[in-house]
Motif scaffolding. Structure first.
Motif, PDB file in Angstrom:
ATOM      1  N   ASP A 102       0.829  -1.209   0.000  1.00  0.00           N
ATOM      2  CA  ASP A 102       0.000   0.000   0.000  1.00  0.00           C
ATOM      3  C   ASP A 102       0.866   1.264   0.000  1.00  0.00           C
ATOM      4  OD1 ASP A 102      -2.005   1.871   0.310  1.00  0.00           O
ATOM      5  OD2 ASP A 102      -2.472   1.311   2.386  1.00  0.00           O
ATOM      6  N   GLY A 104      -0.526   4.257   0.179  1.00  0.00           N
ATOM      7  CA  GLY A 104      -1.413   5.302   0.674  1.00  0.00           C
ATOM      8  C   GLY A 104      -0.873   6.109   1.836  1.00  0.00           C
ATOM      9  N   LYS A 105       0.064   5.542   2.614  1.00  0.00           N
ATOM     10  CA  LYS A 105       0.595   6.244   3.783  1.00  0.00           C
ATOM     11  C   LYS A 105       1.833   7.077   3.464  1.00  0.00           C
ATOM     12  CE  LYS A 105      -1.163   2.859   7.122  1.00  0.00           C
ATOM     13  NZ  LYS A 105      -0.810   1.900   8.206  1.00  0.00           N
ATOM     14  N   ARG A 112       6.252   8.953  -6.002  1.00  0.00           N
ATOM     15  CA  ARG A 112       6.215   7.498  -5.852  1.00  0.00           C
ATOM     16  C   ARG A 112       6.427   6.837  -7.209  1.00  0.00           C
ATOM     17  NH1 ARG A 112       0.488   7.796  -2.783  1.00  0.00           N
ATOM     18  NH2 ARG A 112       0.143   8.940  -4.730  1.00  0.00           N
ATOM     19  N   ASN A 131      -3.488   0.400  -5.726  1.00  0.00           N
ATOM     20  CA  ASN A 131      -2.579   1.547  -5.723  1.00  0.00           C
ATOM     21  C   ASN A 131      -2.840   2.504  -6.882  1.00  0.00           C
ATOM     22  OD1 ASN A 131      -1.048   1.034  -3.398  1.00  0.00           O
ATOM     23  ND2 ASN A 131       0.413  -0.261  -4.488  1.00  0.00           N
ATOM     24  N   LEU A 134      -4.604   5.685  -6.277  1.00  0.00           N
ATOM     25  CA  LEU A 134      -3.927   6.646  -5.402  1.00  0.00           C
ATOM     26  C   LEU A 134      -2.904   7.497  -6.136  1.00  0.00           C
ATOM     27  CD1 LEU A 134      -3.239   4.234  -2.392  1.00  0.00           C
ATOM     28  CD2 LEU A 134      -5.202   5.744  -2.731  1.00  0.00           C
ATOM     29  N   THR A 136      -0.985  10.151  -8.565  1.00  0.00           N
ATOM     30  CA  THR A 136      -1.181  11.533  -9.005  1.00  0.00           C
ATOM     31  C   THR A 136      -0.181  11.820 -10.123  1.00  0.00           C
ATOM     32  OG1 THR A 136       0.480  12.597  -7.584  1.00  0.00           O
ATOM     33  CG2 THR A 136      -1.669  12.075  -6.585  1.00  0.00           C
TER      34      THR A 136
END
Length: 211
Positions: A102, A104-105, A112, A131, A134, A136
């Motif tokens: 993940d 997300g954190k 990323r 993923n 999430l 961008t």
């Protein structure tokens, strides 16, 4: 506390940051065993370091860019805290991750770099497809291509998920397995909206560690 395999200063060999002088923080451990892995030494080797000690070593190089890599850095639960601390220190930070865990954190300031594992990697079933939602435009996706069948599969994912609408997408040939010109020809033939890349560090220094 994190287990650190190595910290070194080199040129970024991949992604849109290719060629930029960068400090690399390689963390120990990885739950995957990709057939083409070139950092198996990071599976277990390393020393425990507190985040302030890592920051001190990074600062000694006076960098602008820092990349946290592995292994699989997110396999260590303190990795997000390290990434945030590096951002707080004023560095431009990127994370190289397998895409199996993940993201997300991870601090939003971090770029990323997320792998999508292909069938020939041997780890395609480890892809964490959640993923994708999430990502961008600040992030990047990377396919490491082993052969033509991998390319066809990667192209299918690119189009099906409309990946290049989410963030930049990179296609890279496995060194020594796929002729780079073949991958370049396929991308041009199919007019794919992806970035072809070679691993600059391997062209410059072959397989040297700490490069």
């Amino acid at each position: 506390m994190l287990k650190v395999n190595e910290i070194f200063y080199s040129l970024q060999g991949e992604t849109s940051r290719i060629g930029l002088p960068t400090v690399f923080v390689r963390l120990t451990g990885c739950p995957l065993r990709c057939g083409y892995c070139d950092t198996a030494y990071a599976f277990n080797e390393g020393v425990p370091l507190e985040i302030p000690a890592i920051l001190e070593q990074v600062a000694s190089y006076r960098p602008r860019y820092v990349t946290v890599t592995g292994g699989e850095p997110l396999a260590q639960k303190e990795c997000p805290a390290l990434l945030a601390s590096l951002c707080d220190a004023g560095y431009s930070v990127s994370l190289e991750t397998s895409g199996a865990l993940d993201i997300g954190k991870v601090d939003a300031r971090v770029s990323r770099i997320v792998d999508i594992k292909t069938p020939a990697s041997g780890e395609v079933d480890k892809n964490r497809w959640a993923n994708l939602a999430l990502l961008t435009p600040h992030d990047e996706l990377k396919f490491v291509i082993c052969d033509e069948a991998d390319y066809v599969w990667a192209k299918q994912q690119l189009l099906e998920w409309r990946l290049n609408e989410k963030c930049p997408v990179l296609f890279s040939p496995v060194a020594g397995d796929l002729r780079p010109a073949d991958l370049a020809d396929w991308i041009l033939r199919d007019r794919l909206d992806v970035r072809f890349q070679l691993q600059l560090h391997k062209l410059l220094w072959r397989e040297d560690r700490g490069r």
